[in-house]
Design an enzyme around this catalytic site. Structure first.
Site, PDB file in Angstrom:
ATOM      1  N   GLY A  86      98.580  92.595  72.903  1.00 55.77           N
ATOM      2  CA  GLY A  86      97.769  93.150  73.990  1.00 55.77           C
ATOM      3  C   GLY A  86      96.804  94.240  73.560  1.00 55.77           C
ATOM      4  O   GLY A  86      95.988  94.688  74.370  1.00 55.77           O
ATOM      5  N   THR A 128      93.953  77.714  70.843  1.00 55.05           N
ATOM      6  CA  THR A 128      92.519  77.652  70.582  1.00 55.05           C
ATOM      7  C   THR A 128      92.008  76.211  70.510  1.00 55.05           C
ATOM      8  O   THR A 128      92.766  75.300  70.127  1.00 55.05           O
ATOM      9  CB  THR A 128      92.232  78.360  69.237  1.00 55.05           C
ATOM     10  N   ASP A 129      90.730  76.028  70.811  1.00 56.34           N
ATOM     11  CA  ASP A 129      90.106  74.698  70.667  1.00 56.34           C
ATOM     12  C   ASP A 129      90.094  74.249  69.200  1.00 56.34           C
ATOM     13  O   ASP A 129      89.958  73.062  68.905  1.00 56.34           O
ATOM     14  CB  ASP A 129      88.677  74.693  71.242  1.00 56.34           C
ATOM     15  N   GLU A 130      90.258  75.206  68.271  1.00 56.30           N
ATOM     16  CA  GLU A 130      90.163  74.856  66.839  1.00 56.30           C
ATOM     17  C   GLU A 130      91.285  73.933  66.384  1.00 56.30           C
ATOM     18  O   GLU A 130      91.174  73.291  65.343  1.00 56.30           O
ATOM     19  CB  GLU A 130      90.151  76.121  65.973  1.00 56.30           C
ATOM     20  N   TYR A 159      93.923  79.060  59.494  1.00 60.23           N
ATOM     21  CA  TYR A 159      94.079  79.654  60.837  1.00 60.23           C
ATOM     22  C   TYR A 159      94.421  78.584  61.863  1.00 60.23           C
ATOM     23  O   TYR A 159      95.430  78.668  62.569  1.00 60.23           O
ATOM     24  CB  TYR A 159      92.808  80.396  61.263  1.00 60.23           C
ATOM     25  N   LYS A 204      97.884  77.904  64.043  1.00 53.62           N
ATOM     26  CA  LYS A 204      97.925  77.865  65.511  1.00 53.62           C
ATOM     27  C   LYS A 204      98.481  76.521  65.990  1.00 53.62           C
ATOM     28  O   LYS A 204      99.251  76.461  66.941  1.00 53.62           O
ATOM     29  CB  LYS A 204      96.520  78.083  66.092  1.00 53.62           C
TER      30      LYS A 204
END
Ligand code: NAD
Ligand code: DAU
Length: 334
Positions: A8, A123-125, A147, A151
């Site tokens: 956060g 993530t879209d990745e 990365y 994810k």
């Protein structure tokens, strides 16, 4: 609702905490963050005296602190991650540790304490690159960087904890976020701050890679909708609907700052550089009646203005460690 928000003190997580405290007067937030180079408590100065907010410094890989905090909340929203693709290419290990082992530690706690909702911010990745059309939530995962594969590893664990243990998980996969107070390693804040210092803007390859820009508060609204009304075991794509090439983006930034295009320097391409990301977000719209409502040009203008008027914020971050990373990444003298 009592929330454990991890990561956060980062860019999106801090915006999410502010958003939730403001929009939901009955919401309580515990923020667990390791305060890596990307964590910045200055981003939450306006929340630190709020009686419904508490900060705990700690690592999501540390089962002891994760268990202690998970036992106190109804839901977990996991933003904590190593997030910068270029750093994952230089030094991948911490990505595997936080994005995979950290996710595993949180899932174990969510299972143990029978948490009502576990939201994984992804993530879209993870889908990889797409030349034409858009990825849906059913598209295969095809990550191309350390990365995005870390994810994707986290996402697969989340899926398995839903299927195997019935932990009530939901995954969100968003496109590139932007807005004020983003750490100045990502393209928008890096290029704005370099331009303000009359330093070169290192554009990778031919500059024609496409990203879909999502204003960070629109992402927070979408995550809130998913938290409140999303279906367990599901994935929701969150895009901005603003696909542009990096070159066009760079010229927009320079134009707004009144800086010359001669600041752009072409540098060698990022290894494994994804050409284009594009998300089909019809599921989010249809099921949760959500669509982003911020105008891209207006939000980019506001973002550029924020960096112009908050120079002490980012100058502190472009410190010795940042310069060391920058020299290694761009092979220039720091
Ligand atoms: P960020 O790099 O700004 O912040 C990450 C935060 O996580 C920092 O505060 C850091 O201190 C904390 N953190 C890192 N490792 C930790 C650990 N082991 N334990 C506890 N805290 C730890 O990241 P961001 O851009 O705000 O991204 C947040 C999440 O959203 C990430 O999961 C990222 O993968 C995802 N995401 C980001 C974008 C984007 O464009 N920024 C887009 C899609 C998804
Ligand atoms: O798509 C979502 C992802 O967006 C998130 O999951 C990541 O956490 C976040 O870092 C971001 O990844 P990108 O690699 O897309 O973002 P970045 O800002 O690093 O790069 C955006 C584009 O700009 C990409 O095509 C690479 C290019 N670029 C980036 C930098 C830092 C340059 O041309 N030069 C640069 O110096």
């Amino acid at each position: 609702m009592k929330l454990l928000v991890t990561g956060g003190a980062g860019f999106i997580g801090s915006n999410f905490i502010r958003y939730m405290l403001k929009e939901h007067p009955s919401c309580w937030v515990i923020n667990l963050d390791k305060l890596t180079y990307a964590g910045n408590l200055e981003n939450l100065r306006d929340c630190e005296n709020n009686p419904r907010y508490k900060f705990v410094k700690g690592d999501i890989c540390d089962a002891k602190v994760v268990n202690r905090l998970t036992a106190q909340v109804d839901a977990v929203v996991n933003f904590a991650a190593e997030t910068h693709v270029d750093r994952s290419i230089l030094t991948p290990e911490s990505f595997i540790e936080t994005d995979v082992r950290g996710t595993f530690t949180l899932l174990e706690a969510a299972k143990k304490y029978k948490i009502k909702r576990y939201i994984q911010i992804s993530t879209d990745e993870v889908y990889g690159s797409i030349a034409k059309g858009s990825f849906t939530e059913k598209s295969h995962l095809s990550p191309n960087s350390p990365y995005s594969s870390s994810k994707a590893g986290g996402d697969l664990l989340v899926r398995s904890y839903f299927i195997t243990y019935k932990v009530p998980t939901i995954i969100t996969r968003s496109s590139n976020n932007f807005g004020p107070a983003q750490y100045p390693e990502k393209i928008i804040p890096l290029f704005i701050t370099n331009a303000l210092e009359d330093k070169p803007l290192p554009l990778y390859g031919d500059g024609k890679n496409v990203r879909d820009w999502l204003y960070v508060v629109d992402n927070c609204r979408a995550i809130d909708a998913v938290l409140q009304r999303g279906r367990e075991g599901e994935v929701y794509n969150i895009g901005g609907g603003n696909e542009i090439t990096n070159r066009v983006l760079t010229n927009l930034i320079l134009k707004q700052l009144g800086k010359p295009s001669s600041l752009i320097v072409r540098v060698p391409d990022r290894p494994g550089h994804d050409r284009r990301y594009s998300l089909d977000c019809s599921k989010l719209k249809k099921e949760l009646k959500y669509a982003p409502d911020t105008d891209f040009t207006t939000a980019l203008t506001e973002t550029v203005n924020w960096y112009c008027t908050n120079q002490s914020w980012w100058k502190k971050l472009k410190n010795k460690d940042f310069k060391k990373y920058y020299a290694q990444q761009y092979k220039t003298k720091s």
